[in-house]
Design a protein around this motif. Sequence first.
Motif, PDB file in Angstrom:
ATOM      1  N   ALA A  12       5.537 -35.763   7.881  1.00  0.00           N
ATOM      2  CA  ALA A  12       5.258 -34.980   6.675  1.00  0.00           C
ATOM      3  C   ALA A  12       4.061 -35.571   5.955  1.00  0.00           C
ATOM      4  CB  ALA A  12       6.481 -35.003   5.766  1.00  0.00           C
ATOM      5  N   PRO A  13       3.395 -34.768   5.126  1.00  0.00           N
ATOM      6  CA  PRO A  13       2.281 -35.307   4.348  1.00  0.00           C
ATOM      7  C   PRO A  13       2.715 -36.504   3.526  1.00  0.00           C
ATOM      8  CG  PRO A  13       2.343 -32.925   4.165  1.00  0.00           C
ATOM      9  CD  PRO A  13       3.598 -33.358   4.886  1.00  0.00           C
ATOM     10  N   VAL A  14       1.809 -37.451   3.343  1.00  0.00           N
ATOM     11  CA  VAL A  14       2.128 -38.679   2.621  1.00  0.00           C
ATOM     12  C   VAL A  14       1.425 -38.707   1.279  1.00  0.00           C
ATOM     13  CG1 VAL A  14       2.541 -39.994   4.709  1.00  0.00           C
ATOM     14  CG2 VAL A  14       0.252 -39.912   3.769  1.00  0.00           C
ATOM     15  N   ASP A  15       1.681 -39.744   0.519  1.00  0.00           N
ATOM     16  CA  ASP A  15       1.018 -39.993  -0.754  1.00  0.00           C
ATOM     17  C   ASP A  15       1.244 -38.881  -1.764  1.00  0.00           C
ATOM     18  OD1 ASP A  15      -1.760 -41.329   1.051  1.00  0.00           O
ATOM     19  OD2 ASP A  15      -0.035 -42.385   0.273  1.00  0.00           O
ATOM     20  N   GLY A  16       2.457 -38.339  -1.803  1.00  0.00           N
ATOM     21  CA  GLY A  16       2.766 -37.326  -2.791  1.00  0.00           C
ATOM     22  C   GLY A  16       2.151 -35.979  -2.493  1.00  0.00           C
ATOM     23  N   ALA A  17       1.692 -35.765  -1.271  1.00  0.00           N
ATOM     24  CA  ALA A  17       1.036 -34.510  -0.950  1.00  0.00           C
ATOM     25  C   ALA A  17       2.029 -33.364  -0.787  1.00  0.00           C
ATOM     26  CB  ALA A  17       0.209 -34.656   0.322  1.00  0.00           C
ATOM     27  N   GLY A  18       3.286 -33.674  -0.593  1.00  0.00           N
ATOM     28  CA  GLY A  18       4.270 -32.618  -0.443  1.00  0.00           C
ATOM     29  C   GLY A  18       4.788 -32.176  -1.791  1.00  0.00           C
ATOM     30  N   GLY A  19       5.581 -31.153  -1.813  1.00  0.00           N
ATOM     31  CA  GLY A  19       6.166 -30.699  -3.061  1.00  0.00           C
ATOM     32  C   GLY A  19       5.595 -29.371  -3.503  1.00  0.00           C
ATOM     33  N   SER A  20       6.219 -28.795  -4.510  1.00  0.00           N
ATOM     34  CA  SER A  20       5.845 -27.458  -4.919  1.00  0.00           C
ATOM     35  C   SER A  20       4.497 -27.408  -5.622  1.00  0.00           C
ATOM     36  CB  SER A  20       6.937 -26.884  -5.828  1.00  0.00           C
ATOM     37  OG  SER A  20       7.066 -27.698  -6.973  1.00  0.00           O
ATOM     38  N   ASP A  21       4.057 -28.495  -6.253  1.00  0.00           N
ATOM     39  CA  ASP A  21       2.787 -28.464  -6.966  1.00  0.00           C
ATOM     40  C   ASP A  21       1.614 -28.924  -6.105  1.00  0.00           C
ATOM     41  OD1 ASP A  21       3.626 -31.080  -6.856  1.00  0.00           O
ATOM     42  OD2 ASP A  21       2.843 -31.596  -8.821  1.00  0.00           O
ATOM     43  N   ALA A  22       1.865 -29.241  -4.849  1.00  0.00           N
ATOM     44  CA  ALA A  22       0.800 -29.701  -3.969  1.00  0.00           C
ATOM     45  C   ALA A  22      -0.072 -28.520  -3.547  1.00  0.00           C
ATOM     46  CB  ALA A  22       1.396 -30.374  -2.730  1.00  0.00           C
ATOM     47  N   ARG A  23      -1.361 -28.745  -3.533  1.00  0.00           N
ATOM     48  CA  ARG A  23      -2.288 -27.705  -3.104  1.00  0.00           C
ATOM     49  C   ARG A  23      -2.337 -27.662  -1.587  1.00  0.00           C
ATOM     50  NH1 ARG A  23      -7.238 -28.437  -7.358  1.00  0.00           N
ATOM     51  NH2 ARG A  23      -5.996 -27.938  -9.167  1.00  0.00           N
ATOM     52  N   GLU A  24      -2.580 -26.474  -1.077  1.00  0.00           N
ATOM     53  CA  GLU A  24      -2.727 -26.296   0.361  1.00  0.00           C
ATOM     54  C   GLU A  24      -4.038 -26.937   0.814  1.00  0.00           C
ATOM     55  OE1 GLU A  24      -0.626 -24.729   2.505  1.00  0.00           O
ATOM     56  OE2 GLU A  24       0.796 -24.381   0.879  1.00  0.00           O
ATOM     57  N   ASP A  25      -4.105 -27.294   2.091  1.00  0.00           N
ATOM     58  CA  ASP A  25      -5.312 -27.904   2.639  1.00  0.00           C
ATOM     59  C   ASP A  25      -6.534 -27.029   2.398  1.00  0.00           C
ATOM     60  OD1 ASP A  25      -3.695 -29.941   3.534  1.00  0.00           O
ATOM     61  OD2 ASP A  25      -3.821 -29.388   5.650  1.00  0.00           O
ATOM     62  N   HIS A  26      -6.403 -25.722   2.657  1.00  0.00           N
ATOM     63  CA  HIS A  26      -7.564 -24.845   2.516  1.00  0.00           C
ATOM     64  C   HIS A  26      -8.033 -24.756   1.061  1.00  0.00           C
ATOM     65  CE1 HIS A  26      -5.050 -21.454   1.093  1.00  0.00           C
ATOM     66  NE2 HIS A  26      -4.187 -21.900   1.976  1.00  0.00           N
ATOM     67  N   ASP A  27      -7.111 -24.906   0.108  1.00  0.00           N
ATOM     68  CA  ASP A  27      -7.508 -24.925  -1.302  1.00  0.00           C
ATOM     69  C   ASP A  27      -8.335 -26.176  -1.608  1.00  0.00           C
ATOM     70  OD1 ASP A  27      -6.181 -22.537  -1.849  1.00  0.00           O
ATOM     71  OD2 ASP A  27      -4.307 -23.587  -2.350  1.00  0.00           O
ATOM     72  N   LEU A  28      -7.907 -27.310  -1.082  1.00  0.00           N
ATOM     73  CA  LEU A  28      -8.645 -28.555  -1.299  1.00  0.00           C
ATOM     74  C   LEU A  28     -10.034 -28.487  -0.672  1.00  0.00           C
ATOM     75  CD1 LEU A  28      -5.764 -31.118  -0.710  1.00  0.00           C
ATOM     76  CD2 LEU A  28      -6.808 -30.489  -2.892  1.00  0.00           C
ATOM     77  N   VAL A  29     -10.127 -27.875   0.507  1.00  0.00           N
ATOM     78  CA  VAL A  29     -11.435 -27.729   1.163  1.00  0.00           C
ATOM     79  C   VAL A  29     -12.344 -26.853   0.306  1.00  0.00           C
ATOM     80  CG1 VAL A  29     -12.640 -26.777   3.166  1.00  0.00           C
ATOM     81  CG2 VAL A  29     -10.568 -28.130   3.498  1.00  0.00           C
ATOM     82  N   ARG A  30     -11.824 -25.756  -0.214  1.00  0.00           N
ATOM     83  CA  ARG A  30     -12.633 -24.860  -1.053  1.00  0.00           C
ATOM     84  C   ARG A  30     -13.121 -25.563  -2.317  1.00  0.00           C
ATOM     85  NH1 ARG A  30      -8.506 -20.428  -0.642  1.00  0.00           N
ATOM     86  NH2 ARG A  30      -8.813 -19.692   1.467  1.00  0.00           N
ATOM     87  N   ILE A  31     -12.253 -26.336  -2.933  1.00  0.00           N
ATOM     88  CA  ILE A  31     -12.647 -27.084  -4.138  1.00  0.00           C
ATOM     89  C   ILE A  31     -13.777 -28.046  -3.800  1.00  0.00           C
ATOM     90  CG2 ILE A  31     -11.889 -28.826  -5.803  1.00  0.00           C
ATOM     91  CD1 ILE A  31      -9.089 -27.465  -5.651  1.00  0.00           C
ATOM     92  N   TYR A  32     -13.638 -28.766  -2.691  1.00  0.00           N
ATOM     93  CA  TYR A  32     -14.687 -29.690  -2.281  1.00  0.00           C
ATOM     94  C   TYR A  32     -15.994 -28.949  -2.001  1.00  0.00           C
ATOM     95  CZ  TYR A  32     -17.560 -32.823   0.399  1.00  0.00           C
ATOM     96  OH  TYR A  32     -18.630 -33.556   0.850  1.00  0.00           O
ATOM     97  N   GLN A  33     -15.916 -27.827  -1.287  1.00  0.00           N
ATOM     98  CA  GLN A  33     -17.124 -27.109  -0.912  1.00  0.00           C
ATOM     99  C   GLN A  33     -17.848 -26.519  -2.124  1.00  0.00           C
ATOM    100  OE1 GLN A  33     -15.626 -24.449   2.136  1.00  0.00           O
ATOM    101  NE2 GLN A  33     -16.172 -25.902   3.748  1.00  0.00           N
ATOM    102  N   ARG A  34     -17.109 -26.163  -3.168  1.00  0.00           N
ATOM    103  CA  ARG A  34     -17.734 -25.639  -4.381  1.00  0.00           C
ATOM    104  C   ARG A  34     -18.527 -26.713  -5.126  1.00  0.00           C
ATOM    105  NH1 ARG A  34     -13.011 -23.713  -7.093  1.00  0.00           N
ATOM    106  NH2 ARG A  34     -12.029 -22.746  -5.322  1.00  0.00           N
ATOM    107  N   ASP A  35     -18.036 -27.953  -5.085  1.00  0.00           N
ATOM    108  CA  ASP A  35     -18.676 -29.024  -5.870  1.00  0.00           C
ATOM    109  C   ASP A  35     -18.500 -30.372  -5.169  1.00  0.00           C
ATOM    110  OD1 ASP A  35     -19.940 -30.353  -7.941  1.00  0.00           O
ATOM    111  OD2 ASP A  35     -18.166 -30.382  -9.229  1.00  0.00           O
ATOM    112  N   PRO A  36     -19.196 -30.571  -4.048  1.00  0.00           N
ATOM    113  CA  PRO A  36     -18.977 -31.791  -3.258  1.00  0.00           C
ATOM    114  C   PRO A  36     -19.337 -33.090  -3.969  1.00  0.00           C
ATOM    115  CG  PRO A  36     -20.808 -30.530  -2.374  1.00  0.00           C
ATOM    116  CD  PRO A  36     -20.181 -29.696  -3.444  1.00  0.00           C
ATOM    117  N   GLU A  37     -20.256 -33.035  -4.910  1.00  0.00           N
ATOM    118  CA  GLU A  37     -20.672 -34.246  -5.613  1.00  0.00           C
ATOM    119  C   GLU A  37     -19.963 -34.430  -6.947  1.00  0.00           C
ATOM    120  OE1 GLU A  37     -22.558 -36.560  -4.200  1.00  0.00           O
ATOM    121  OE2 GLU A  37     -22.623 -35.270  -2.443  1.00  0.00           O
ATOM    122  N   GLY A  38     -19.199 -33.433  -7.355  1.00  0.00           N
ATOM    123  CA  GLY A  38     -18.522 -33.505  -8.641  1.00  0.00           C
ATOM    124  C   GLY A  38     -17.185 -34.225  -8.565  1.00  0.00           C
TER     125      GLY A  38
END
Length: 92
Positions: A12-38
Amino acid sequence: MRLRWMRHTNWAPVDGAGGSDAREDHDLVRIYQRDPEGVAGRAAAGDLLARYRRRVLVWCWRLMGDRETALDLAQDVLLSAYQNLGTYREQS
């Protein structure tokens, strides 16, 4: 030397990545792609890589059979994933 604990690894995902408030992988990728240096982009990339850090290390350790070599390989894999995160495109 064989490591018994690896047979019982929780995939299972580690470091608190699981749970109902965890973002999906594709959401995290989109956030990074919108602002990679931010701040948000770097945090999203960090969360995504932390989610798979243990899984990658275990895989590398099984493949290489040596802890130090596995750590080096896992670092290379995660670095490559980070460097290519901006070019990732989700396939439907």
